[in-house]
Write a protein that holds these residues in place. Structure first.
Motif, short mmCIF file in Angstrom:
data_model
loop_
_atom_site.label_atom_id
_atom_site.label_comp_id
_atom_site.label_asym_id
_atom_site.label_seq_id
_atom_site.Cartn_x
_atom_site.Cartn_y
_atom_site.Cartn_z
N PRO A 405 41.35 22.76 50.95
CA PRO A 405 42.46 23.73 50.14
C PRO A 405 42.40 23.04 48.85
O PRO A 405 42.44 21.76 48.65
CB PRO A 405 43.81 23.81 50.63
N ALA A 406 42.33 24.02 47.87
CA ALA A 406 42.22 23.76 46.51
C ALA A 406 43.37 24.48 45.54
O ALA A 406 42.80 25.73 45.43
CB ALA A 406 40.87 23.70 45.66
N TRP A 407 44.34 24.12 45.09
CA TRP A 407 45.14 24.86 44.25
C TRP A 407 44.60 25.36 43.14
O TRP A 407 43.98 24.64 42.15
CB TRP A 407 46.51 24.15 44.03
N HIS A 408 44.79 26.72 42.97
CA HIS A 408 44.44 27.20 41.44
C HIS A 408 45.66 26.58 40.42
O HIS A 408 46.88 26.25 40.83
CB HIS A 408 44.66 28.68 41.33
N GLY A 411 49.37 27.58 40.90
CA GLY A 411 50.09 27.31 42.06
C GLY A 411 50.25 28.51 42.78
O GLY A 411 51.04 28.50 43.61
N GLN A 412 49.57 29.61 42.69
CA GLN A 412 49.56 30.75 43.73
C GLN A 412 48.43 31.05 44.69
O GLN A 412 48.83 31.53 45.90
CB GLN A 412 50.15 32.02 42.85
N ILE A 413 47.39 30.76 44.07
CA ILE A 413 46.11 31.09 44.60
C ILE A 413 45.34 29.66 45.14
O ILE A 413 45.52 28.68 44.46
CB ILE A 413 45.28 31.81 43.64
N SER A 453 36.89 23.62 43.79
CA SER A 453 37.61 23.04 42.75
C SER A 453 37.89 23.81 41.85
O SER A 453 36.79 24.33 40.85
CB SER A 453 37.22 21.42 42.47
N TRP A 454 39.03 24.23 41.13
CA TRP A 454 39.13 25.19 40.07
C TRP A 454 38.95 24.42 38.86
O TRP A 454 39.50 23.23 38.47
CB TRP A 454 40.49 25.73 40.03
N ALA A 455 38.44 24.90 37.84
CA ALA A 455 38.22 24.37 36.40
C ALA A 455 39.66 24.69 35.68
O ALA A 455 40.57 25.08 36.34
CB ALA A 455 37.20 25.39 35.50
N PRO A 456 39.89 23.69 34.61
CA PRO A 456 41.29 23.86 33.91
C PRO A 456 41.57 25.09 33.43
O PRO A 456 42.77 25.58 33.32
CB PRO A 456 41.09 22.78 32.87
#
Lengths: 499, 257
Positions: A405-408, A411-413, A453-456
């Motif tokens: 799991p990787a948080w957007h 903090g919702q997706i 992993s989400w980008a900034p």
């Protein structure tokens, strides 16, 4: 970035029956009401996301996002003289790539460009009045060889925006003049979005930096956050003895890849502190897997007291950076989730089950809820709990196996990997709205796709995949477009994208 | 013929005469010497043995012992067993091959004295058998006597085939621990490539721990069994086939001195 969420939600996540080509059931309720109007305004203004459609293949539900109405931008090459000349190619390519990667704008094909693009403001001419059409003929399009904005707005380029400028050498420095104009406004003065001067050292690195800055300024006009300067930490087996893995870092576009650890062992599962100055990871350098923390300022190791356990692994930081969550066999039987101060003192157990539990990830916005992977229901699935260990619930539906799991940043997706519809080990990437549990599938069986992993900026994802044989790191937009392979040597996995 | 008979008679007769001539009458034996005078009869002081010791009194064959003595008033001091006449005070190293009694005779003008010491000789124990140089290295013993245990996908319970293996392993490991008193055995938990790398770390640890629990129940000392999970970081086999995955779902035993 926040505005992406409505997209992700609307990208969402409607299911079709398996029967056949059923039509989508219209827009989600979330697109009505205030949130919806914000979302619609956003979509309207930036025209990023177009129609959304589901199709179905025999084996799997497939999401297709069409980016049909993305605005085009013309980016004629900057020219350069003297010492700056050899750097022009790098500069132009980097600007083009950054804009294209953003997904916010589509660079128009360069082969259609007029031959004489402007280089500075004074080159631009006012759009001439169209000559009256002759009888029986279409009105002739005025053409000034590239010096009029209309040359770029009209076919064949049909770009809504024009970015131009030039590079020069000034007192040993590399200088770029960058402009952005809206092509549809006839008045040259009001068509200007910005004009800016950029400075950097006279090196290829400097040229790349200028290009990132210029591209970032363009994207900022469209609400896009620049990724320039952001880094991707990852694990690579290249170079070292067989079977070893070390931690590496690279720029977001794959440039400047550098090795950080040299244990000649297996060091893996990186996590970066929210202030970006500490790197925590799991290493076999001392035998059993243990956690180590490295300063990203001095590149020295910081103290971390590992609990006396056969395994301490998968560290991650709380959003304030003061504490660390990790998994440990401190109870002697099962790998469980623990929390400790950033130096490893004050260990407290969070989860309590007779199952393997790994990969704790604290919500970056709330700092309160924790996602983790557990085998408590049989097979690995993603669970959620409060930071005090209470309120455990499974959030994936229990089919297949789910992990990573990787948080957007919102903090919702979350993005995660799942084997739904595939044999064990054949991971695909998905996103999920944690509140509604709606999911969308991002990859569709091309190799094993892991560790998203989400980008900034919250708009891009980085992940590892063995779709081309060995494991490599890719970045893309959640709709699967702008896919870039960032690594090419060895096997590269576990990317973490940070500012 | 006649001549021959005569010759024979002559020889026989000669021999008879010779034999008769050789026979002697037993000589008259001399009278026994008078008993030694023990009292002081004014002929001078009697010899006195002040001390006569052997140090040590018990030796292993091949070692030596030292005789020490001190005699007064002696005109002559002798020790038997091939030592002979010695001074009145002295010492002598002896190394008898077997238990021997040394008798000292001290003659004095006024009388003799006798003393004896015994040096006991023990036979050395047979040499120990050449140091049972471990006939096989630890690594070799591990390889030949201890077998890996295999698992099902995402499981850490020891399977039926694994139990039989572990029964044999337990005996072998106990013997190895006996011969290598400082050895420790790493229980390396491995997983196949399909699970998450992260989750597999936990799974590998579970596999090591359940093997350890099983061995401890069979009497293997727990502190000498060290679980270490490699997850899927060190595969034995890298193909994506069920045969290869099964190869990788194992606990591998490694001896560490």
């Amino acid at each position: 970035m926040k505005k992406m969420i409505p997209f992700l939600r609307s990208a969402g996540i409607r299911r079709l029956g398996r029967g056949g080509a059923e039509a989508p059931r219209g827009l989600k309720p979330a697109l009505h009401g205030p949130a919806a109007s914000r979302a619609l305004v956003w979509v309207g203004v930036f025209l990023v996301m177009g129609a959304l459609a589901w199709t179905q293949t025999r084996s799997d539900i497939k999401l297709i996002l069409k980016g049909g109405t993305v605005r085009k931008i013309a980016l004629p090459d900057f020219r350069a003289a003297g010492g700056a000349a050899p750097l022009a190619a790098v500069f132009n390519q980097t600007v083009f790539d950054d804009i294209q990667r953003s997904g916010l704008l589509e660079p128009a094909a360069k082969s259609f460009y007029p031959l004489n693009p402007p280089q500075q403001e004074s080159d631009l001419r006012a759009t001439p009045e169209p000559r009256p059409a002759r009888r029986g003929a279409a009105p002739e399009t005025p053409n000034c060889g590239g010096l009029c904005l209309s040359d770029w707005a009209n076919p064949p380029v049909e770009a809504a925006y024009l970015g131009f400028g030039y590079l020069a050498e000034q007192a040993g420095q590399l200088v770029a003049f960058g402009h952005l104009y809206t092509t549809s406004v006839p008045d040259v003065a009001s068509a200007k979005a910005f004009r800016k001067l950029y400075n950097a050292p006279m090196t290829e690195e400097g040229a790349r930096r200028l290009a990132h800055e210029y591209a970032a300024d363009i994207l900022k006009q469209f609400g896009g956050q620049s990724l320039a300067g952001s880094k991707i930490y990852f694990v690579s087996d290249r170079g070292g003895a067989s079977g070893t893995k070390e931690l590496w870092v690279m720029d977001f576009d794959g440039q400047d890849q550098r090795q950080l650890t040299k244990f000649n062992s297996v060091s893996t599962m990186p996590a970066v502190s929210p202030d970006h100055n500490r790197l925590a990871f799991t290493t076999f350098a001392k035998g059993q897997p243990q956690i180590m923390v490295m300063s990203l300022e001095t590149f020295r190791y910081l103290p971390f007291m590992n609990p006396q356990a056969s395994l301490n692994a998968t560290p991650s930081f709380t959003p304030d950076g003061s504490r660390m969550l990790f998994s440990s066999t401190l109870d002697g039987r099962y790998t469980q989730i623990y929390v400790a101060n950033a130096d490893g003192t004050g260990v407290q157990r969070l989860s309590n089950s007779r199952a393997i539990e790994m990969e704790p990830k604290v919500n970056p916005k709330t700092g309160q809820d924790v996602l983790f992977v557990s085998g408590r229901g049989g097979g690995q699935h993603i669970y959620r709990m409060n930071l005090d260990g209470a309120g455990v619930e499974r959030i994936t539906d229990g089919t297949g196996e789910a992990a990573n799991p990787a948080w957007h940043p919102d903090g919702q997706i979350i993005a995660f990997k799942w084997t739904r519809g595939f044999a064990p080990g054949n991971w695909n990437l998905f996103i999920m709205d944690v509140a509604s549990r709606e999911t969308a599938q991002l990859t569709h069986g091309a190799g094993r796709n892991e560790n998203p992993s989400w980008a900034p900026d919250g708009r891009h994802l980085v992940f590892s995949s063995n779709r081309s044989g060995r494991y490599q790191i890719y970045s893309m937009l959640p709709d699967g477009t702008e896919l870039r392979q960032l690594t090419h040597t060895g096997n590269n996995t576990m990317p973490v994208w940070v500012k | 013929m006649k001549q021959r008979t005569i010759a024979t008679l002559i020889v026989v007769g000669g021999l008879a005469l010779f034999a008769a001539g050789c026979k002697k009458k037993p000589p008259v034996s001399a009278p026994p010497p008078p008993p030694p005078v023990t009292g002081t009869t004014g002929r001078g002081p009697a010899a006195v043995i002040d001390s006569f010791t052997a140090e040590p009194s018990t030796i292993v064959r091949g070692e030596s012992s030292t005789l020490r003595w001190s005699v007064s008033n002696a005109t002559e001091v002798t020790i038997d067993n091939g030592i002979g006449t010695v001074p009145a005070t002295g010492s002598r190293q002896v190394n008898p091959a077997q238990t021997a009694t040394y008798r000292m005779t001290a003659k004095g003008s006024g009388g003799d004295a006798i003393a004896a010491v015994t040096v006991a000789v023990t036979t050395p124990p047979p040499p120990p058998p050449p140091k049972a140089a471990p006939s096989a290295s630890l690594e070799e013993r591990m390889r030949t006597a201890v077998q890996d245990v295999f698992f099902d996908y995402d499981r850490s319970e020891v399977r039926e085939d694994g139990r039989a293996t572990l029964q044999r392993n337990a005996d072998a490991i106990k013997a190895i621990f006996n011969d290598f008193p400082s050895a420790v055995i790493s229980l390396e938990g491995h997983c196949d490539e399909r699970g998450s790398a992260e989750y597999n770390l936990g799974l590998g640890d579970r596999r090591s721990t359940s093997v350890r629990e099983f061995l401890v129940q069979l009497g293997v000392p727990e502190p000498r069994l060290k679980p270490i999970s490699y997850g899927k970081e060190r595969p034995f086999c890298t193909e994506s086939t069920e045969r290869c995955w099964q190869e990788n779902r194992r606990v591998h035993f490694v001896g560490v001195q």
